[in-house]
Every structure is written in C-alpha cells, then in structure tokens.
Design an enzyme around this catalytic site. Structure first.
Site, PDB file in Angstrom:
ATOM      1  CG  ASN A 179     -45.389   7.908   7.470  1.00 39.16           C
ATOM      2  OD1 ASN A 179     -44.831   7.527   6.445  1.00 39.16           O
ATOM      3  ND2 ASN A 179     -44.745   8.043   8.630  1.00 39.16           N
ATOM      4  CD1 TRP A 180     -49.644   4.973   3.044  1.00 38.90           C
ATOM      5  CD2 TRP A 180     -49.035   4.862   0.888  1.00 38.90           C
ATOM      6  NE1 TRP A 180     -50.774   5.139   2.283  1.00 38.90           N
ATOM      7  CE2 TRP A 180     -50.428   5.070   0.949  1.00 38.90           C
ATOM      8  CE3 TRP A 180     -48.427   4.764  -0.350  1.00 38.90           C
ATOM      9  CZ2 TRP A 180     -51.219   5.182  -0.198  1.00 38.90           C
ATOM     10  CZ3 TRP A 180     -49.213   4.877  -1.502  1.00 38.90           C
ATOM     11  CH2 TRP A 180     -50.595   5.079  -1.415  1.00 38.90           C
ATOM     12  CE  LYS A 181     -45.068   4.774  10.261  1.00 33.33           C
ATOM     13  NZ  LYS A 181     -44.995   4.388  11.661  1.00 33.33           N
TER      14      LYS A 181
ATOM     15  CG  HIS B 207     -41.819   9.588  11.558  1.00 34.06           C
ATOM     16  ND1 HIS B 207     -41.482   8.404  12.170  1.00 34.06           N
ATOM     17  CD2 HIS B 207     -43.175   9.587  11.439  1.00 34.06           C
ATOM     18  CE1 HIS B 207     -42.591   7.707  12.394  1.00 34.06           C
ATOM     19  NE2 HIS B 207     -43.630   8.402  11.963  1.00 34.06           N
TER      20      HIS B 207
ATOM     21  CD  GLU C  57     -41.421   4.652  12.123  1.00 39.10           C
ATOM     22  OE1 GLU C  57     -41.398   4.827  10.898  1.00 39.10           O
ATOM     23  OE2 GLU C  57     -42.444   4.278  12.740  1.00 39.10           O
TER      24      GLU C  57
ATOM     25  CD  GLU D 121     -46.549  10.503  14.062  1.00 41.52           C
ATOM     26  OE1 GLU D 121     -47.497   9.940  13.520  1.00 41.52           O
ATOM     27  OE2 GLU D 121     -45.380  10.386  13.658  1.00 41.52           O
TER      28      GLU D 121
ATOM     29  N   GLY E  92     -47.504   2.177  16.035  1.00 37.04           N
ATOM     30  CA  GLY E  92     -47.444   0.779  15.604  1.00 37.04           C
ATOM     31  C   GLY E  92     -47.673  -0.223  16.716  1.00 37.04           C
TER      32      GLY E  92
ATOM     33  CB  SER F 232     -52.299   3.031  17.494  1.00 36.27           C
ATOM     34  OG  SER F 232     -51.083   2.295  17.564  1.00 36.27           O
TER      35      SER F 232
ATOM     36  N   GLY G  29     -50.336   5.830  10.265  1.00 40.43           N
ATOM     37  CA  GLY G  29     -49.399   4.884   9.679  1.00 40.43           C
ATOM     38  C   GLY G  29     -50.133   3.647   9.186  1.00 40.43           C
ATOM     39  N   GLY G  30     -50.162   2.604  10.002  1.00 38.36           N
ATOM     40  CA  GLY G  30     -50.710   1.306   9.615  1.00 38.36           C
ATOM     41  C   GLY G  30     -52.076   1.380   8.938  1.00 38.36           C
TER      42      GLY G  30
HETATM   43  P1  13P Z   1     -49.257   3.935  13.290  1.00 38.53           P
HETATM   44  O1  13P Z   1     -50.548   4.599  12.885  1.00 38.53           O
HETATM   45  O2  13P Z   1     -48.970   2.673  12.536  1.00 38.53           O
HETATM   46  O3  13P Z   1     -49.165   3.776  14.777  1.00 38.53           O
HETATM   47  O4  13P Z   1     -48.062   4.928  12.858  1.00 38.53           O
HETATM   48  C1  13P Z   1     -48.120   6.272  13.225  1.00 38.53           C
HETATM   49  C2  13P Z   1     -47.038   7.014  12.524  1.00 38.53           C
HETATM   50  O5  13P Z   1     -45.874   6.831  12.790  1.00 38.53           O
HETATM   51  C3  13P Z   1     -47.436   7.966  11.461  1.00 38.53           C
HETATM   52  O6  13P Z   1     -46.374   8.770  11.085  1.00 38.53           O
END
Ligand code: 13P
Length: 252
Positions: free
Chosen positions: A10-12, A97, A99, A169, A175, A215, A236-237
């Site tokens: 997920n590149w956000k 998600h 967020e 998640e 993050g 993470s 994510g990251g």
């Molecule tokens: P991180 O891997 O940066 O913690 O993000 C997880 C995430 O929200 C994937 O959708």
C-alpha cells in the site's frame, strides 16, 4: 486447499508515475515477475494506477485502488468509482483502511456499502480491520475487530465469498515500527477466522485469506508469515523500497 499467500504493498499518498516505473524496474531485478509464487498486489495512488497497471512489466503484477466511492457514478466531485478502478486494469481495492476510518471518519455502515460496491464493480476487496491502542489496552480488542468484520460484511453477497480478503492491521502498529508479536497476530487471525465461520461456514472461513499489516519488514516477516492463520502481508512503508519489498517474497 492451501491458501495462496498474498504480499501486498500500500503506497498510500506516495509515488509519481515516474517513481512507480523506477520502482518496477528495480523490483523486477529481484524476481522474474512471470514466475511469482505469491500473489503480489500493489495499491499505488490513483494518479499512477492506470500507467503502472498497463506497464509492460507492471501488467505481470496485480493492482488495486486504495479506496472507492460507495456509488457507481454521479455528482461526487473528487471521488473515484469502482468501475473507474476497473477501467485502469486494476482488479483489487482496499476498503476501510484505518487511515480512512480515523482521518476521514469512515464507519462500518459506509464500509459495508463500499464492500458491496466493490463486488458489483467486479473488484476483489480487501476489508481492513484493526483496533486502536486504547481499544487494545482496554482489553476490548477482540470484540472490536470481530464487530468490524461482521458489520463490514453486513451486505456482502454470499456468491462472492471466494473474492473476499481480510487484512488485520492494528492501528498502533501502522507506521510506528511496532509490530504485533507473531502470537498476538495469530490469536487475532484465528479469532477473525472463527468469526467468519460463525457468519458463514467452517469451509468458507478456512478458504478466506487474512493478511497481517503494521510495520511488516523483511526482518519480522518470516515469523509472522509462519503463523498458521496468517496468509501474507499488507505492507506500507517497506513497500516503497523495491529491494525491501522484494525481500518479502519467497520467505518460507
Ligand atoms: P506500515 O507497513 O508503514 O506500518 O503500514 C501498514 C499499512 O497501513 C498498510 O496498509
């Protein structure tokens, strides 16, 4: 039947088209994209989705949108519909998600309508669930997550259960560099699977893939992916770095 592992990125709100193309070139140096063992799905921003999904190497991977609107079309300035995501040659979409839940006030009833719209748009939805730190510390986290699953699936058509994927998640692990321990993650995944078996049948529950997110990195992925109810990761990251993301594939 064994559940096929999914490794999803997920590149956000990151990556231009050019950065995405560079990512693809670097990633494809690590793996023959036509021979991947896992299902690899990337969720880039909408602005890069069509270009990357239709790229010569990109079309060997799977692609999805990070969100969709609950309606199929109409006067919703700034929104993206399920059919538009399909039109980009993408087959997946993230729904609910954390967020979106926390920063954009999405609630279970809206998420349920989006899940339905994803299926009606011929997309495979990944329903994202997870508790906040407060909910974990108050001891309510098992109920909270089960409720998100049940409510998020309230209008989900039975005929489409083979297209359903769930991502657990924990919000406090996103993050932050903090990961759920493999045992805590496994306990929650088992609980989600039991919730699914109460909603549907045991056979359906054991066929649905449940991903862990929060993470995930090459250093912690092996112990998470080894858990019996963890069917891969939503990253994510670490997915922004093609070398790190590539290192998550082929972990046994
Ligand atoms: P991180 O891997 O940066 O913690 O993000 C997880 C995430 O929200 C994937 O959708």
């Amino acid at each position: 039947m064994a559940r096929k592992r999914i490794v999803a990125g997920n590149w956000k709100m990151n990556m231009t088209i050019e950065e995405g193309r560079n990512w693809l070139r670097s990633f494809s140096r690590h793996h023959d994209l036509a021979q991947l063992v896992e299902e690899v799905i990337i969720f880039p921003p909408f602005t890069a989705l069509a270009a990357l999904a239709n790229d010569e190497q990109g079309n060997l991977l799977q692609w999805g949108g990070q969100n969709l609107h609950e309606a199929g079309a109409g006067a919703y300035t700034g929104e993206i519909s399920g059919p538009m995501i399909r039109d980009c040659h993408a087959g997946w979409v993230l729904v609910g998600h954390s967020e979106r839940r926390t920063l954009f006030q999405e609630q279970d009833d809206l998420i349920s309508r989006k899940m339905r719209r994803a299926i009606d748009s011929d997309l495979q939805p990944i329903l994202c669930v997870g508790e906040t730190l407060e909910e974990r510390e108050s001891g309510q986290f098992m109920e909270v997550v089960a409720r998100q699953v049940v409510r998020g699936l309230a209008d989900f058509p039975q005929h489409a259960l083979d297209r359903l994927v769930i991502a657990y998640e924990p919000v406090w692990a996103i993050g932050t560099g903090k990961t759920a321990s493999p045992q805590d993650a496994q306990d929650m995944h088992q609980h989600i699977r039991e919730t699914l078996s109460r909603l549907y049948t045991q056979a359906v529950a054991s066929s649905i893939r449940i991903l862990y997110g929060g993470s995930v990195k090459p250093e912690n992925a092996a112990s998470l992916f080894a858990c019996p109810d963890i069917d891969g990761g939503l990253v994510g990251g670490a997915s922004l770095d093609p070398d790190q993301f590539a290192a998550l594939l082929g972990i046994r």
